[in-house]
Design a protein around this motif. Structure first.
Motif, mmCIF file in Angstrom:
data_model
loop_
_atom_site.group_PDB
_atom_site.id
_atom_site.type_symbol
_atom_site.label_atom_id
_atom_site.label_comp_id
_atom_site.label_asym_id
_atom_site.label_seq_id
_atom_site.Cartn_x
_atom_site.Cartn_y
_atom_site.Cartn_z
ATOM 1 N N UNK A 269 18.174 -6.435 -3.092
ATOM 2 C CA UNK A 269 18.438 -7.455 -4.109
ATOM 3 C C UNK A 269 17.292 -8.468 -4.199
ATOM 4 N N UNK A 270 16.703 -8.777 -3.062
ATOM 5 C CA UNK A 270 15.581 -9.728 -3.016
ATOM 6 C C UNK A 270 14.424 -9.216 -3.878
ATOM 7 N N UNK A 271 14.137 -7.938 -3.715
ATOM 8 C CA UNK A 271 13.034 -7.308 -4.449
ATOM 9 C C UNK A 271 13.359 -7.207 -5.952
ATOM 10 N N UNK A 272 14.592 -6.803 -6.252
ATOM 11 C CA UNK A 272 14.970 -6.635 -7.658
ATOM 12 C C UNK A 272 14.869 -7.942 -8.434
ATOM 13 N N UNK A 273 15.380 -9.033 -7.824
ATOM 14 C CA UNK A 273 15.298 -10.338 -8.500
ATOM 15 C C UNK A 273 13.834 -10.700 -8.737
ATOM 16 N N UNK A 274 13.021 -10.411 -7.727
ATOM 17 C CA UNK A 274 11.596 -10.777 -7.834
ATOM 18 C C UNK A 274 10.932 -10.011 -8.973
ATOM 19 N N UNK A 275 11.274 -8.739 -9.111
ATOM 20 C CA UNK A 275 10.667 -7.922 -10.170
ATOM 21 C C UNK A 275 11.078 -8.465 -11.537
ATOM 22 N N UNK A 276 12.367 -8.766 -11.665
ATOM 23 C CA UNK A 276 12.884 -9.241 -12.949
ATOM 24 C C UNK A 276 12.238 -10.581 -13.331
ATOM 25 N N UNK A 277 11.986 -11.419 -12.328
ATOM 26 C CA UNK A 277 11.504 -12.768 -12.655
ATOM 27 C C UNK A 277 10.010 -12.971 -12.374
ATOM 28 N N UNK A 278 9.299 -11.896 -12.105
ATOM 29 C CA UNK A 278 7.844 -11.985 -11.875
ATOM 30 C C UNK A 278 7.506 -12.893 -10.697
ATOM 31 N N UNK A 279 8.293 -12.813 -9.659
ATOM 32 C CA UNK A 279 8.032 -13.629 -8.481
ATOM 33 C C UNK A 279 7.003 -12.864 -7.630
ATOM 34 N N UNK A 280 5.734 -13.047 -7.965
ATOM 35 C CA UNK A 280 4.664 -12.221 -7.391
ATOM 36 C C UNK A 280 4.614 -12.270 -5.848
ATOM 37 N N UNK A 281 4.667 -13.440 -5.225
ATOM 38 C CA UNK A 281 4.583 -13.428 -3.756
ATOM 39 C C UNK A 281 5.681 -12.580 -3.103
ATOM 40 N N UNK A 282 6.883 -12.612 -3.688
ATOM 41 C CA UNK A 282 7.984 -11.823 -3.120
ATOM 42 C C UNK A 282 7.716 -10.325 -3.326
#
Lengths: 315, 532
Positions: A269-282
């Motif tokens: 879930x951590x990775x999926x949220x990051x992909x959806x929101x362009x959270x590059x460091x994550x």
């Protein structure tokens, strides 16, 4: 053996740098960044977007951004999440054991089912067990994990009400409840693993059972257990170890969707949220860990060959 | 030969046994399924626990923000309001700001708002919520750098405490009515001064809202208990509220069926999986947000009013509603839905489905052979995917060809980079926030509108006294201007759907006030737990 391990470990460093750089480039190729969302979405003003971009160094060139990230990464600092503002390293440290636990449980299911099934199939090729096993393993390989996950939930959680449909309890808090919560996701993930392992082991074992030294062992009146387990299985295990190492990497990657379905607070879930929101460091941090895991597993497989086959050690 | 026959018989037996076992399993499964608790348990249990299925982490990689000052999205107000409440409630249904922690407010002049708190308000830790505490909290938020604050917050100059229950908000420049929405938002949420000073709000949030923080299990559960000293405690008819994390879609339905949750927002396509069971009920309402296509009137082909009008007349919104929401949503023609005080039937009438007129308008605009444009939708949002697919067919019938593109970063691709001619998305909040899409300086202003007439109409909307006839007239004028110039094409009000266990809870009167397309938010005042 020591040289082999040292050589493998040294090779990891440039590989990790290369992979992390390519991931950075890939993210950069996708147009846009998180600045508009962070600046308030529809409420954002161009001035605020510019401020956010400057604050997060998104206005710098890709090489500068990567250099900044790499400088931190070598010191164990993977940066902060753009949204949560929490340290990616500590987030991963919190979530990785959960994901590894799930992948481990799935691998256990794979071994528990796959190895006996492979051995039984190989002992009587084209026999009833073999036919049934091949049918089952074809299904196991073909069925997508996420679909199987939902079917398992419907059967065991909704209809039979034996296991919870979602959620997670840490192992050290309550091992029994951990097992209850991890059982369905582990079966969903492990089914593919079991099917694949079984087929590989069957093929390898059939070859080995057909060799002269095994025939000699039969002729000398050796017991089935002695011949299959002690003599044949050890040699048949070499290709299986490769598959096992590859599978473990695959299982860790597959946890992303399964964790999402079962609401397990791991890396998925951590990775999926990051992909959806362009959270590059994550994204960068998670990919780095996944790649590192895959490389370590591949190295472990190489080392295991050394133990299983002395010729590998010599070469 | 005999041995082969025996083998065949054994195989047959194994096959038959397998089928019997599978059939037995199915029977057991279906019988377990058939067991449905029944009985009349209508009495309300004021101490009961309501388990509501939500995605506790769905809005961002952030888990859940518990301190308003550090929350990163506007929507966090939905979770935070359980604990902190808001000074006022948004004017979504009546057009009036309803009193919350504040008993009343007065716009003294363009730069001054006076707020009167309810008397005897207390925080969950027993401290008094007075004007000093409110002032300190608002200033604390103001001084915290947070890029997600509403831009109007920057207009705050100072707060004067006039009495233990009254404080005055001074603004740096005129804009008192534009500041009012912030009295119903995160920016003015009041936190316990002691907890704020201790820096413990993220671990133990303390406010004066309807629920006290119980526990938070990362991405699993947010447990809240009724605050007995809440100013409106009689409206809190449950003892405990457990927000249980469950992913929308099949996992949410499974959680309802299992049942590990009592209530949960579901999508229209999941209704079939829940409906028809004795122990489960489905309640639906059109939500207040809407699906719309944002276009730019200064760019071809939309620089011709007749093309924009043809676009609207070519849409059969009833058919769209059926295709996207099984008819459970509602056709949208303006910023306010039917049943709200600002709904204007004549605006709906002027946009009715009329393919013949659409063709005629296109021909008059010089597009006898048809016209084409592109639209962007948010990837992975099924409602807009279905909507645009049906729209594509409807528009094709009158000669409009539409190319649909998907984006993973809509704000960037449409509002910043302008990769398509139009964008088709859901707008979650209705009411005054609609005007942002035409307000100069806002990213959502796709076309860079700075039309003096429209600006004046928007100012009139913002400046009108809430609930006054002037406000009604201002909204009518604004919506009429938007419709006459066809500045935006409204499609549908999405359906909010919840599934609930009727033997355990009653949620049939739920209101979709804040729900938006995802039916995520819980209207706790309309939900009760049954005894037994």
């Amino acid at each position: 053996m020591g040289t082999l391990i040292a050589r493998r470990l040294l090779a990891l460093v440039p590989l990790l740098v290369l992979v992390s750089f390519f991931v950075f480039i890939l993210i950069a190729l996708v147009p846009g960044d998180a600045s508009v969302t962070l600046a308030g979405g529809e409420n954002a003003t161009p001035e605020r977007i510019a401020e956010v971009r400057e604050e997060l160094h998104l206005d710098e060139s890709i090489f500068q951004q990567y250099g900044r990230w790499l400088g931190g990464a070598v010191q164990g600092d993977l940066g902060d999440s753009l949204f949560a503002r929490t340290a990616v390293t500590s987030d991963i440290a919190e979530r990785l054991p959960i994901t590894l636990g799930l992948a481990g449980a799935a691998l256990f299911v794979g071994l528990l089912v796959g190895v006996p099934l492979g051995v039984l199939s190989a002992m009587r090729p084209a026999g009833a067990i073999d036919k049934l096993s091949r049918f089952g393993t074809t299904l196991g390989i073909s069925i997508p994990g996420y679909w199987l996950a939902i079917i398992l939930v419907v059967l065991f959680a909704v209809d039979l009400r034996l296991l919870p449909p979602s959620g997670y309890v840490p192992f050290f808090e309550n091992p029994l409840r951990w097992l209850e919560h991890i059982a369905l996701p582990a079966i969903a993930l492990g089914t593919w693993s079991a099917a694949s392992l079984s087929r590989q082991l069957r093929a390898a074992l059939i070859d080995v059972l057909d060799t002269n030294y095994v025939r000699s062992a039969w002729a000398k009146g050796g017991s089935t257990r002695l011949i299959v387990v002690k003599h044949a299985l050890k040699n048949a295990a070499i290709p299986v170890v490769t598959i096992l190492a590859l599978q473990t990497g695959y299982l860790i990657g597959s946890t992303v969707i399964v964790e999402e379905i079962f609401t397990i607070p791991g890396m998925g879930p951590y990775f999926l949220r990051a992909v959806v929101s362009f959270d590059v460091p994550v994204i960068q941090g998670v990919v780095l860990i996944f790649v590192l895991a895959a490389l370590i597993l591949s190295t472990l497989a190489d080392i295991t060959y050394g133990f299983l086959n002395p010729k590998v050690r010599v070469s | 030969m005999k041995r082969n026959d025996t083998r065949r018989s054994v195989r047959r037996l194994v096959g038959v046994c397998t089928i019997v076992v599978l059939a037995g399993t199915s029977l057991v499964a279906s019988s377990a399924n058939a067991v449905s608790p029944s009985g009349k348990k209508s009495a309300i249990d004021p101490n009961g626990t309501l388990r509501f299925g939500v995605e506790l982490n769905n809005r961002s990689p952030q888990l859940v923000a518990f301190d308003p000052a550090t929350s990163t999205t506007t929507n966090d107000v939905w979770n935070l309001a359980f604990i902190y409440d808001t000074l006022l409630y948004p004017p979504l249904k009546t057009g009036k700001y309803e009193p919350g922690l504040a008993r009343s407010f007065e716009v003294v002049d363009d730069q001054t708002i006076e707020v009167e708190l309810r008397p005897n308000l207390t925080f969950h830790d027993g401290e008094t919520l007075d004007a000093d505490a409110a002032s300190a909290s608002i200033m604390r938020n103001f001084e915290t750098v947070n890029s997600s604050w509403n831009p109007a917050f920057a207009n705050l100059d100072s707060i004067e405490v006039l009495s233990p229950t009254t404080f005055r908000i001074n603004l740096t420049e005129p804009g008192a009515y534009a500041f009012l929405p912030l009295l119903a938002a995160r920016e003015t949420m009041v936190v316990s001064p002691t907890a704020a000073a201790a820096g413990t709000l993220e671990e133990l949030p303390i406010g004066a809202g309807p629920f006290e923080f119980g526990e938070y299990d990362t991405e699993q559960l947010l447990s809240l208990t009724k605050f007995k000293d809440y100013w409106n405690a009689k409206k809190v008819r449950i003892g405990q509220l457990d927000l249980v994390s469950s992913v929308a879609g099949a996992p949410r339905v499974a959680a309802l069926l299992a049942p590990t949750i009592d209530v949960g927002g579901i999508s229209v396509s999941d209704v079939g999986g829940v409906d028809g069971r004795d122990d489960l009920k489905v309640a639906t309402k059109p939500s207040d947000g809407f699906l719309y296509t944002q276009l730019c009137k200064s760019e071809p082909p939309f620089d011709n009013l007749k093309v924009r009008q043809a676009f609207s007349h070519a849409i059969n919104r009833d058919e769209l509603n059926q295709a996207v929401y099984d008819g459970l949503g509602a056709p949208a023609y303006m910023a306010w839905s039917e049943g709200t005080p600002f709904y204007e039937p004549s605006i709906a009438k002027q946009q009715k489905y009329n393919p013949k007129l659409a063709r005629k308008l296109l021909a008059e605009a010089g597009f006898e052979d048809g016209v084409s444009f592109s639209t962007m939708i948010v990837a992975g949002f099924p409602a807009t995917e279905t909507l645009t697919t049906v729209l594509e067919q409807q528009l094709a019938e009158v000669g409009i060809e539409i190319t649909i593109e998907q984006s993973a970063n809509y704000a960037q691709d449409v509002w910043v980079d302008r990769k398509t001619d139009t964008g088709t998305v859901p707008w979650i909040r209705s009411g005054v926030e609609n005007t942002i899409m035409f307000d100069p300086g806002f990213q959502a202003n796709l076309c860079g509108y700075d039309d003096p007439e429209l600006n004046d109409l928007r100012t009139a909307v913002l400046d009108a006294v809430p609930g006054s006839p002037a406000q009604h007239d201002a909204w009518t004028a604004w919506m009429k201007h938007v419709a006459d110039n066809m500045l935006v094409i409204y499609h549908l009000y999405p359906a909010s759907v919840i599934g609930f266990h009727s033997d355990r809870v009653d949620a049939s009167k739920f209101d979709s006030l804040y729900s938006g397309p995802s039916a995520q938010f819980l209207d706790w005042t309309a939900m009760t737990v049954k005894k037994g």
